[in-house]
Design a protein around this motif. Structure first.
Motif, PDB file in Angstrom:
ATOM      1  N   GLY A   1       0.817  -1.210   0.000  1.00  0.00           N
ATOM      2  CA  GLY A   1       0.000   0.000   0.000  1.00  0.00           C
ATOM      3  C   GLY A   1       0.853   1.263   0.000  1.00  0.00           C
ATOM      4  N   PHE A   2       2.124   1.122   0.383  1.00  0.00           N
ATOM      5  CA  PHE A   2       3.021   2.289   0.417  1.00  0.00           C
ATOM      6  C   PHE A   2       3.239   2.878  -0.971  1.00  0.00           C
ATOM      7  CE2 PHE A   2       5.748  -1.361  -0.256  1.00  0.00           C
ATOM      8  CZ  PHE A   2       6.573  -0.932  -1.274  1.00  0.00           C
ATOM      9  N   LEU A   3       2.919   2.102  -1.998  1.00  0.00           N
ATOM     10  CA  LEU A   3       3.109   2.598  -3.360  1.00  0.00           C
ATOM     11  C   LEU A   3       2.120   3.702  -3.717  1.00  0.00           C
ATOM     12  CD1 LEU A   3       3.639  -0.802  -5.169  1.00  0.00           C
ATOM     13  CD2 LEU A   3       5.318   1.027  -5.090  1.00  0.00           C
ATOM     14  N   ARG A   4       1.091   3.916  -2.882  1.00  0.00           N
ATOM     15  CA  ARG A   4       0.058   4.896  -3.249  1.00  0.00           C
ATOM     16  C   ARG A   4       0.530   6.331  -3.110  1.00  0.00           C
ATOM     17  NH1 ARG A   4      -1.186   3.564   1.973  1.00  0.00           N
ATOM     18  NH2 ARG A   4      -2.194   5.077   3.353  1.00  0.00           N
ATOM     19  N   LYS A   5       1.588   6.539  -2.344  1.00  0.00           N
ATOM     20  CA  LYS A   5       2.042   7.916  -2.132  1.00  0.00           C
ATOM     21  C   LYS A   5       3.550   7.995  -2.209  1.00  0.00           C
ATOM     22  CE  LYS A   5      -1.592   9.831   0.614  1.00  0.00           C
ATOM     23  NZ  LYS A   5      -2.343   9.108   1.604  1.00  0.00           N
ATOM     24  N   THR A   6       4.029   9.119  -2.689  1.00  0.00           N
ATOM     25  CA  THR A   6       5.474   9.294  -2.806  1.00  0.00           C
ATOM     26  C   THR A   6       6.150   9.212  -1.444  1.00  0.00           C
ATOM     27  OG1 THR A   6       4.768  10.997  -4.307  1.00  0.00           O
ATOM     28  CG2 THR A   6       7.112  10.661  -4.111  1.00  0.00           C
TER      29      THR A   6
ATOM     30  N   LEU B   1       6.206   5.702  -0.087  1.00  0.00           N
ATOM     31  CA  LEU B   1       7.110   4.914  -0.935  1.00  0.00           C
ATOM     32  C   LEU B   1       8.559   5.193  -0.541  1.00  0.00           C
ATOM     33  CD1 LEU B   1       7.702   3.152  -3.443  1.00  0.00           C
ATOM     34  CD2 LEU B   1       7.595   5.198  -4.818  1.00  0.00           C
ATOM     35  N   MET B   2       8.897   6.481  -0.409  1.00  0.00           N
ATOM     36  CA  MET B   2      10.266   6.846  -0.056  1.00  0.00           C
ATOM     37  C   MET B   2      10.639   6.331   1.327  1.00  0.00           C
ATOM     38  SD  MET B   2      11.256   7.980  -2.668  1.00  0.00           S
ATOM     39  CE  MET B   2      12.405   9.121  -3.255  1.00  0.00           C
ATOM     40  N   LYS B   3       9.703   6.460   2.249  1.00  0.00           N
ATOM     41  CA  LYS B   3       9.982   6.031   3.628  1.00  0.00           C
ATOM     42  C   LYS B   3      10.258   4.526   3.661  1.00  0.00           C
ATOM     43  CE  LYS B   3       7.627   5.779   7.827  1.00  0.00           C
ATOM     44  NZ  LYS B   3       6.278   5.787   8.292  1.00  0.00           N
TER      45      LYS B   3
ATOM     46  N   LEU C   1      14.132  -0.159   3.892  1.00  0.00           N
ATOM     47  CA  LEU C   1      14.732  -1.326   3.239  1.00  0.00           C
ATOM     48  C   LEU C   1      16.223  -1.105   2.985  1.00  0.00           C
ATOM     49  CD1 LEU C   1      12.266  -2.565   0.492  1.00  0.00           C
ATOM     50  CD2 LEU C   1      12.654  -3.475   2.768  1.00  0.00           C
ATOM     51  N   LYS C   2      16.521   0.104   2.509  1.00  0.00           N
ATOM     52  CA  LYS C   2      17.893   0.420   2.150  1.00  0.00           C
ATOM     53  C   LYS C   2      18.798   0.441   3.385  1.00  0.00           C
ATOM     54  CE  LYS C   2      20.348   2.220  -1.357  1.00  0.00           C
ATOM     55  NZ  LYS C   2      20.375   2.905  -2.604  1.00  0.00           N
ATOM     56  N   ARG C   3      18.243   0.965   4.475  1.00  0.00           N
ATOM     57  CA  ARG C   3      19.052   1.001   5.705  1.00  0.00           C
ATOM     58  C   ARG C   3      19.356  -0.402   6.184  1.00  0.00           C
ATOM     59  NH1 ARG C   3      17.269   5.524   9.979  1.00  0.00           N
ATOM     60  NH2 ARG C   3      18.939   4.634  11.189  1.00  0.00           N
ATOM     61  N   ARG C   4      18.370  -1.277   6.059  1.00  0.00           N
ATOM     62  CA  ARG C   4      18.592  -2.671   6.471  1.00  0.00           C
ATOM     63  C   ARG C   4      19.676  -3.306   5.627  1.00  0.00           C
ATOM     64  NH1 ARG C   4      12.738  -4.864   6.694  1.00  0.00           N
ATOM     65  NH2 ARG C   4      12.014  -3.490   8.329  1.00  0.00           N
ATOM     66  N   LYS C   5      19.603  -3.040   4.321  1.00  0.00           N
ATOM     67  CA  LYS C   5      20.571  -3.619   3.402  1.00  0.00           C
ATOM     68  C   LYS C   5      21.969  -3.049   3.666  1.00  0.00           C
ATOM     69  CE  LYS C   5      21.037  -4.898  -1.314  1.00  0.00           C
ATOM     70  NZ  LYS C   5      21.106  -4.244  -2.580  1.00  0.00           N
ATOM     71  N   THR C   6      22.026  -1.735   3.921  1.00  0.00           N
ATOM     72  CA  THR C   6      23.307  -1.098   4.223  1.00  0.00           C
ATOM     73  C   THR C   6      23.932  -1.720   5.468  1.00  0.00           C
ATOM     74  OG1 THR C   6      22.503   0.959   3.285  1.00  0.00           O
ATOM     75  CG2 THR C   6      24.401   1.129   4.721  1.00  0.00           C
TER      76      THR C   6
ATOM     77  N   HIS D   1      20.819   6.996   0.664  1.00  0.00           N
ATOM     78  CA  HIS D   1      20.029   7.676  -0.357  1.00  0.00           C
ATOM     79  C   HIS D   1      19.219   6.691  -1.194  1.00  0.00           C
ATOM     80  CE1 HIS D   1      21.888  11.381   0.643  1.00  0.00           C
ATOM     81  NE2 HIS D   1      23.084  10.833   0.531  1.00  0.00           N
ATOM     82  N   VAL D   2      17.956   7.055  -1.406  1.00  0.00           N
ATOM     83  CA  VAL D   2      17.109   6.249  -2.263  1.00  0.00           C
ATOM     84  C   VAL D   2      17.270   6.767  -3.690  1.00  0.00           C
ATOM     85  CG1 VAL D   2      14.734   5.613  -2.767  1.00  0.00           C
ATOM     86  CG2 VAL D   2      15.482   5.815  -0.405  1.00  0.00           C
ATOM     87  N   THR D   3      17.654   5.882  -4.582  1.00  0.00           N
ATOM     88  CA  THR D   3      17.873   6.315  -5.962  1.00  0.00           C
ATOM     89  C   THR D   3      16.661   5.971  -6.828  1.00  0.00           C
ATOM     90  OG1 THR D   3      18.793   4.179  -6.530  1.00  0.00           O
ATOM     91  CG2 THR D   3      20.340   5.844  -5.740  1.00  0.00           C
ATOM     92  N   SER D   4      16.630   6.527  -8.040  1.00  0.00           N
ATOM     93  CA  SER D   4      15.488   6.218  -8.900  1.00  0.00           C
ATOM     94  C   SER D   4      15.491   4.739  -9.286  1.00  0.00           C
ATOM     95  CB  SER D   4      15.499   7.103 -10.142  1.00  0.00           C
ATOM     96  OG  SER D   4      16.732   7.023 -10.771  1.00  0.00           O
ATOM     97  N   ALA D   5      16.674   4.114  -9.260  1.00  0.00           N
ATOM     98  CA  ALA D   5      16.738   2.674  -9.545  1.00  0.00           C
ATOM     99  C   ALA D   5      16.021   1.887  -8.445  1.00  0.00           C
ATOM    100  CB  ALA D   5      18.191   2.227  -9.646  1.00  0.00           C
ATOM    101  N   ASP D   6      16.154   2.341  -7.185  1.00  0.00           N
ATOM    102  CA  ASP D   6      15.465   1.666  -6.078  1.00  0.00           C
ATOM    103  C   ASP D   6      13.957   1.767  -6.267  1.00  0.00           C
ATOM    104  OD1 ASP D   6      17.863   1.131  -4.738  1.00  0.00           O
ATOM    105  OD2 ASP D   6      17.883   3.137  -3.868  1.00  0.00           O
ATOM    106  N   VAL D   7      13.510   2.973  -6.682  1.00  0.00           N
ATOM    107  CA  VAL D   7      12.072   3.196  -6.867  1.00  0.00           C
ATOM    108  C   VAL D   7      11.549   2.269  -7.956  1.00  0.00           C
ATOM    109  CG1 VAL D   7      10.319   4.884  -7.513  1.00  0.00           C
ATOM    110  CG2 VAL D   7      12.251   5.590  -6.108  1.00  0.00           C
ATOM    111  N   LYS D   8      12.287   2.201  -9.065  1.00  0.00           N
ATOM    112  CA  LYS D   8      11.868   1.344 -10.188  1.00  0.00           C
ATOM    113  C   LYS D   8      11.784  -0.114  -9.748  1.00  0.00           C
ATOM    114  CE  LYS D   8      13.198   3.768 -14.346  1.00  0.00           C
ATOM    115  NZ  LYS D   8      14.497   4.314 -14.695  1.00  0.00           N
ATOM    116  N   GLU D   9      12.784  -0.538  -8.968  1.00  0.00           N
ATOM    117  CA  GLU D   9      12.826  -1.929  -8.530  1.00  0.00           C
ATOM    118  C   GLU D   9      11.621  -2.238  -7.636  1.00  0.00           C
ATOM    119  OE1 GLU D   9      16.679  -3.185  -6.903  1.00  0.00           O
ATOM    120  OE2 GLU D   9      15.529  -4.636  -5.715  1.00  0.00           O
TER     121      GLU D   9
END
Ligand code: CMP
Length: 423
Positions: free
Chosen positions: A86-91, A94-96, A101-106, A263-271
């Protein structure tokens, strides 16, 4: 029945906003300004109508209890739906989500990097800059990772398993977890000095020449240590320096990888869109928007109890808040590949649901005692406040920045002005 129609009226801006969004693709700052304006109008409307009425009906405590419960219910359901896509419904959501996810991966990559002895010579505060460039790779036993005489573009760090270094057909070294190989060609600009084979299945961290060069440039100390490593391999000496212990280093490195550095990149958003656009996400998006709409319909239903007409300020506030919401979300949905038909259906059905919700809300509230009514009004106000604070204003701020403050104030004043006209 009036509640139903007022519900529809307040939410008709959902499909309208969606169409305007799809066809005009408004600038982000404009959408943000309208959204903040709507948020401000809602804040005034809910205070003047709901809170005022709730205080009149039941006093502070039922209002407060309802408010807290409404806020908690909204936060809980919102969280639940976000996990389903459902997070995809808003920018903003989505970013949050992507940031988490990115912090976990980092953190996981830093944990892996902490096993590499030579990297622990670097201050933990500097290492997170390297994380985006690290690739984790696996090789089965027997595979060749490097061939002697080839040009070299990558440096490797052994995370697990064993590799064998063979020079001129003769094994010269065996390296294991925490050790580095492939550094010579990168530092000396010569061809690969040896062949490297996987003795067991191996996990390595790979870093490209350019990114390694950047790392060297940023830390003269590390560059010196790598130089000494090359010398020692050529002459079989030990490297100098005492690396920090693994656990302390990893903990410190992770504490520096704060949200400002991830940083969240546009590649992350696309993925994220690619992985969630199928499966349960469209349903979760719909339910998410529906969730945002529940407090609205309840507000309309509740405000009509015992009165023949609903407050114009409230309807205007809701109308204004809905418009930019669907406008900005629809642009994103279109980008995700949803058809205009599907988007229209989505917002149209939500408009009708708001009417139905207002109708049932009204019936429910008709039979309520004043205390109960105050509780319900508080519930709707709490859920709506949480919605404004958690989604509308942050979304507007993210897209529009400083325009948000003044737009919110204008929206707030507009609703109060409409109220003065009612008298
Ligand atoms: P490079 O020359 O880029 O590619 C082959 C790698 O094998 C080399 O970098 C070193 O990382 C590694 N290597 C070469 N000789 C030795 C050695 N004597 N001991 C350990 N590793 C070596």
């Amino acid at each position: 029945m009036a509640a139903f129609w007022f519900g529809i009226l307040s939410a008709i801006s959902l499909p309208l906003g969606a169409w305007v969004g799809i066809w005009t693709r408004p600038k982000e700052r404009i959408t943000a300004a309208i959204m903040a304006y709507g948020g401000g109008a809602l804040l005034a409307a809910l205070t003047l109508e709901l809170v005022h009425d709730a205080l009149k009906h039941g006093g502070f405590w039922p209002l407060a209890t309802g408010c807290v419960a409404g806020g908690l219910a909204f936060a809980f359901l919102n969280q639940l739906l976000n996990h389903q896509g459902g997070f995809l419904r808003k920018t903003t959501t989505l970013m949050k989500h992507l940031k988490i996810l990115k912090r976990r991966k980092t953190a996981a990559t830093l944990e892996h990097l902490s096993t590499i002895q030579i990297l622990r010579l670097l201050p933990p505060s500097e290492i997170h800059g390297l994380v985006p460039y690290i690739r984790e790779r696996k090789f089965p036993a027997g595979s060749r990772l490097i061939a002697e005489g080839d040009p070299g573009d990558e440096i490797y760090f052994v995370e697990a398993g064993k590799i064998e270094v063979i020079q001129g057909g003769r094994p010269v070294a065996e390296l294991g977890p925490g050790e580095v190989f492939g550094e010579m060609a990168l530092l000396t600009d010569e061809k690969r000095s040896a062949t490297v084979l996987a003795k067991t299945d191996v996990d390595v961290l790979e870093l490209h020449k350019q990114d390694f060069g950047r790392l060297m440039a940023s830390s003269p100390k590390l560059a010196g240590d790598f130089q000494r490593l090359v010398e020692s391999r050529k002459s079989a000496n030990q490297i100098s320096g005492q690396p920090m212990d693994m656990e302390t280093w990893a903990t410190q490195a992770k504490s520096h990888a704060t949200s400002s550095t991830v940083h969240v990149t546009s590649a992350d958003v696309k993925e994220a869109i690619a992985t969630h656009a199928q499966g349960g996400a469209p349903m979760a998006i719909w339910l998410g928007i529906f969730l945002d709409g529940i407090p609205e319909s309840a507000v309309i239903g509740a405000s009509l109890v015992g009165e023949s007409k609903v407050s114009a300020a409230l309807i205007a506030g809701l109308f204004l808040a809905n418009f930019p919401e669907s406008m900005s979300s629809s642009v994103g949905m279109k980008k995700m590949g949803m058809s205009t038909m599907k988007i229209s259906w989505l917002w149209g059905s939500l408009c009708i649901m708001t009417g139905v919700g207002a109708y049932f809300g009204n019936i429910l509230f008709q039979t309520a005692t004043p205390q109960m009514l105050a509780l319900f009004e508080g519930l709707a106000a709490g859920a709506m406040l949480a919605m404004i604070a958690e989604t509308m204003i942050p979304e507007a701020f993210q897209e529009g920045g400083s325009v948000v403050g003044m737009s919110t104030i204008l929206g707030f004043l507009s609703a109060i002005f409409v109220k003065t006209l009612e008298r």
